[in-house]
Structures are given as structure tokens and as C-alpha cells.
Design a protein around this motif. Structure first.
Motif, mmCIF file in Angstrom:
data_model
loop_
_atom_site.group_PDB
_atom_site.id
_atom_site.type_symbol
_atom_site.label_atom_id
_atom_site.label_comp_id
_atom_site.label_asym_id
_atom_site.label_seq_id
_atom_site.Cartn_x
_atom_site.Cartn_y
_atom_site.Cartn_z
ATOM 1 N N PHE A 1 -3.876 11.300 10.453
ATOM 2 C CA PHE A 1 -5.309 11.537 10.680
ATOM 3 C C PHE A 1 -6.127 11.010 9.513
ATOM 4 C CE2 PHE A 1 -9.029 14.139 9.796
ATOM 5 C CZ PHE A 1 -9.726 14.101 10.994
ATOM 6 N N LEU A 2 -5.683 11.292 8.280
ATOM 7 C CA LEU A 2 -6.407 10.843 7.098
ATOM 8 C C LEU A 2 -6.388 9.324 6.980
ATOM 9 C CD1 LEU A 2 -5.154 13.568 4.600
ATOM 10 C CD2 LEU A 2 -7.485 13.309 5.482
ATOM 11 N N ALA A 3 -5.273 8.696 7.344
ATOM 12 C CA ALA A 3 -5.187 7.232 7.297
ATOM 13 C C ALA A 3 -6.177 6.600 8.274
ATOM 14 C CB ALA A 3 -3.770 6.784 7.604
ATOM 15 N N ARG A 4 -6.390 7.236 9.408
ATOM 16 C CA ARG A 4 -7.380 6.717 10.363
ATOM 17 C C ARG A 4 -8.799 6.940 9.853
ATOM 18 N NH1 ARG A 4 -3.682 9.176 13.989
ATOM 19 N NH2 ARG A 4 -5.030 11.019 14.148
ATOM 20 N N ALA A 5 -9.007 8.081 9.180
ATOM 21 C CA ALA A 5 -10.344 8.388 8.672
ATOM 22 C C ALA A 5 -10.715 7.529 7.469
ATOM 23 C CB ALA A 5 -10.427 9.868 8.296
ATOM 24 N N LEU A 6 -9.708 7.086 6.705
ATOM 25 C CA LEU A 6 -9.928 6.302 5.488
ATOM 26 C C LEU A 6 -9.077 5.032 5.566
ATOM 27 C CD1 LEU A 6 -9.682 9.345 3.067
ATOM 28 C CD2 LEU A 6 -11.788 8.097 3.631
ATOM 29 N N PRO A 7 -9.391 4.128 6.474
ATOM 30 C CA PRO A 7 -8.527 2.958 6.712
ATOM 31 C C PRO A 7 -8.410 2.068 5.485
ATOM 32 C CG PRO A 7 -10.652 2.708 7.803
ATOM 33 C CD PRO A 7 -10.588 4.115 7.332
ATOM 34 N N HIS B 1 0.849 -1.173 0.000
ATOM 35 C CA HIS B 1 0.000 0.000 0.000
ATOM 36 C C HIS B 1 0.896 1.238 0.000
ATOM 37 C CE1 HIS B 1 -3.037 -2.932 1.376
ATOM 38 N NE2 HIS B 1 -3.906 -2.101 0.851
ATOM 39 N N VAL B 2 0.319 2.384 -0.364
ATOM 40 C CA VAL B 2 1.092 3.626 -0.378
ATOM 41 C C VAL B 2 1.499 3.984 1.048
ATOM 42 C CG1 VAL B 2 1.028 6.103 -0.841
ATOM 43 C CG2 VAL B 2 0.024 4.509 -2.479
ATOM 44 N N VAL C 1 -7.706 15.402 -1.527
ATOM 45 C CA VAL C 1 -7.301 14.043 -1.191
ATOM 46 C C VAL C 1 -7.958 13.058 -2.164
ATOM 47 C CG1 VAL C 1 -7.270 12.262 0.608
ATOM 48 C CG2 VAL C 1 -7.122 14.687 1.241
ATOM 49 N N ARG C 2 -7.141 12.201 -2.766
ATOM 50 C CA ARG C 2 -7.666 11.078 -3.553
ATOM 51 C C ARG C 2 -7.447 9.811 -2.750
ATOM 52 N NH1 ARG C 2 -6.370 6.738 -6.906
ATOM 53 N NH2 ARG C 2 -4.174 6.955 -6.321
ATOM 54 N N ALA C 3 -8.513 9.042 -2.560
ATOM 55 C CA ALA C 3 -8.436 7.787 -1.806
ATOM 56 C C ALA C 3 -8.908 6.646 -2.698
ATOM 57 C CB ALA C 3 -9.301 7.870 -0.549
ATOM 58 N N ALA C 4 -8.179 5.529 -2.678
ATOM 59 C CA ALA C 4 -8.510 4.391 -3.540
ATOM 60 C C ALA C 4 -8.352 3.090 -2.763
ATOM 61 C CB ALA C 4 -7.607 4.381 -4.774
ATOM 62 N N ARG C 5 -9.292 2.169 -2.986
ATOM 63 C CA ARG C 5 -9.217 0.824 -2.431
ATOM 64 C C ARG C 5 -9.660 -0.168 -3.485
ATOM 65 N NH1 ARG C 5 -11.022 -0.323 3.661
ATOM 66 N NH2 ARG C 5 -10.973 -2.363 2.648
#
Length: 231
Positions: free
Chosen positions: A100-106, A80-81, A123-127
Motif C-alpha cells: 500500500f505504501l509503495a503505491r502511495a509513494l511510487p 531500489h529498496v 515511514v521515511r521515504a526518499a527519492r
């Protein structure tokens, strides 16, 4: 610095201060993995500023301060990044915000575009089991995260019906550590499920372990999908 194939050089920032020019680049510079390099007209030499502490991933993205005098954080992708901040005060502020962002977007891979002197972030978040990437505006001082285009980006397939990714590592015959991803189908006997190796192109392409419609289609049909990142 020269970049003979298959090496790559990616300029990421430039600054001219009182006639002294400085250039930053993500580059191999003779190594196996890209690191953050800086060239200054004052000494006309390249200096390596940061490389992956684990020595397993090349640098893929970098955050600079608002006046581009110094880098604040670097991203690497072993599975993972993973972001690494420098040890300045500004770098620690960025590190705390990323935590903080990693906790908000696990479990999400995170990328950022920072504006307004570090106060506002895109913020771009991808899973793997998100049908689409998701975008947020982050108010860094207030620690407020607001999603953009939520209705349009959620997708029609529930997250729980899409396969999650399993990062894997193994060693080649010469001991070199390699990485990849396995996507497991749901509701089938994994001991007897057929496996498909999905090989990316080269020499610079790689599998990210993020959302991929073709991979999700195969797992939906009962296949285990293996996506190796060869060297």
C-alpha cells in the motif's frame, strides 16, 4: 559467530524467554552478502533465516513483531529498496501494508519504525529528485498516511527540476554482477555530455541512488554522473 574483517555483524534483536537467550543479527557469516542469522542458547548454533532471493544484495534492515519472537520483513537494496516478508500471518499483514505504501509513494525507498503492536508506523521515504527525505505517520489498520513537517521538508527546488536516478547493472570481467546509478542532466545532448564517475569510499560505504546535493549540482551543470557500487 566471528566477524573477521571485512565481514560485519550487526545485532538487531535480543530476547530472553524462560532463561533461553536468542540473538538475531544481520551478518556475513563467511558469505559475500549479509543475511538474517539467529543464535539460540538452546543449541548454541547460528541458523540462517533469510537471504536475498536474487542473491545480489545484502540485508540492510529488518522488522520484528511487537514481542520480538519472530522477524516479519527484511529489506534489500539491489537498486531500489525491496522488502521481503515472511510467510506467517503477521508477515503477510506487513507485506500488504508495504505494498500500500509503495503505491502511495511510487519510486521511493521506504524505511519503517513500527510501534503500538504494528498499528502505527513512522515511514521515511526518499527519492533522488526530492531535495529532502519525507516522513509520514501511517495508521496501518485504517490505511491512513499523514505527512510530518510537510512545509519544512519539501525543499525550495521543484521535483521536476532535479535529476532522477537510473539504476544500472553490468558484469565484471569474471562475470560478477555489479550495480550502480546514473543521473542524467536535463536539456542537453546526452550523446556529447561529459561524464563524471563519482566513486564512494570503502569498504562498507555504498551509493544509494537517493538525494545528493553534490550530484544534483553536477547534473544541473550539464554532467552525466555515474555512481558505481563496486564490490
Amino acid at each position: 559467530m566471528r566477524c573477521p574483517l571485512p565481514e560485519r555483524c550487526q545485532p538487531v534483536a535480543f530476547r530472553s524467554d524462560e532463561g533461553i537467550e536468542t540473538l538475531w543479527s544481520l551478518a556475513h557469516d563467511g558469505g559475500d552478502l549479509k543475511s538474517l542469522q539467529r543464535w539460540s542458547a538452546s543449541d548454541r548454533e547460528w541458523t540462517m533465516l533469510h537471504r536475498d532471493p536474487r542473491g545480489i544484495s545484502g540485508a540492510r534492515s529488518v522488522i520484528f513483531n511487537s514481542d520480538q519472537t519472530d522477524w516479519l520483513a527484511l529489506a534489500y537494496r539491489p537498486d531500489h529498496v525491496a522488502w521481503h516478508a515472511n510467510d506467517t500471518r503477521e508477515g503477510q499483514v506487513v507485506s500488504e501494508a508495504i505494498a500500500f505504501l509503495a503505491r502511495a509513494l511510487p519510486g521511493a525507498n521506504l524505511d519503517f519504525t513500527i510501534a503500538d503492536a504494528g498499528r502505527r508506523w513512522l515511514v521515511r521515504a526518499a527519492r533522488a529528485n526530492w531535495q529532502h527525505d519525507r516522513y509520514f505517520v501511517f495508521d496501518q489498520p485504517a490505511r491512513e498516511l499523514n505527512e510530518l513537517f510537510a512545509a519544512q521538508r519539501r525543499g525550495r527546488i521543484p521535483h521536476g527540476e532535479l535529476a532522477e536516478v537510473l539504476p544500472v547493472r553490468w558484469r565484471a570481467e569474471d562475470g560478477f554482477k555489479l550495480h550502480g546509478y546514473v543521473f542524467l542532466p536535463m536539456g542537453v545532448d546526452l550523446g556529447t555530455a561529459p561524464l563524471i564517475a563519482q566513486i564512494h569510499g570503502g569498504p562498507y560505504a555504498n551509493s544509494s541512488g537517493e538525494s545528493d546535493p553534490a550530484t544534483q549540482l553536477l547534473t544541473n551543470r550539464g554532467y552525466i554522473v555515474f555512481k558505481p557500487n563496486f564490490r
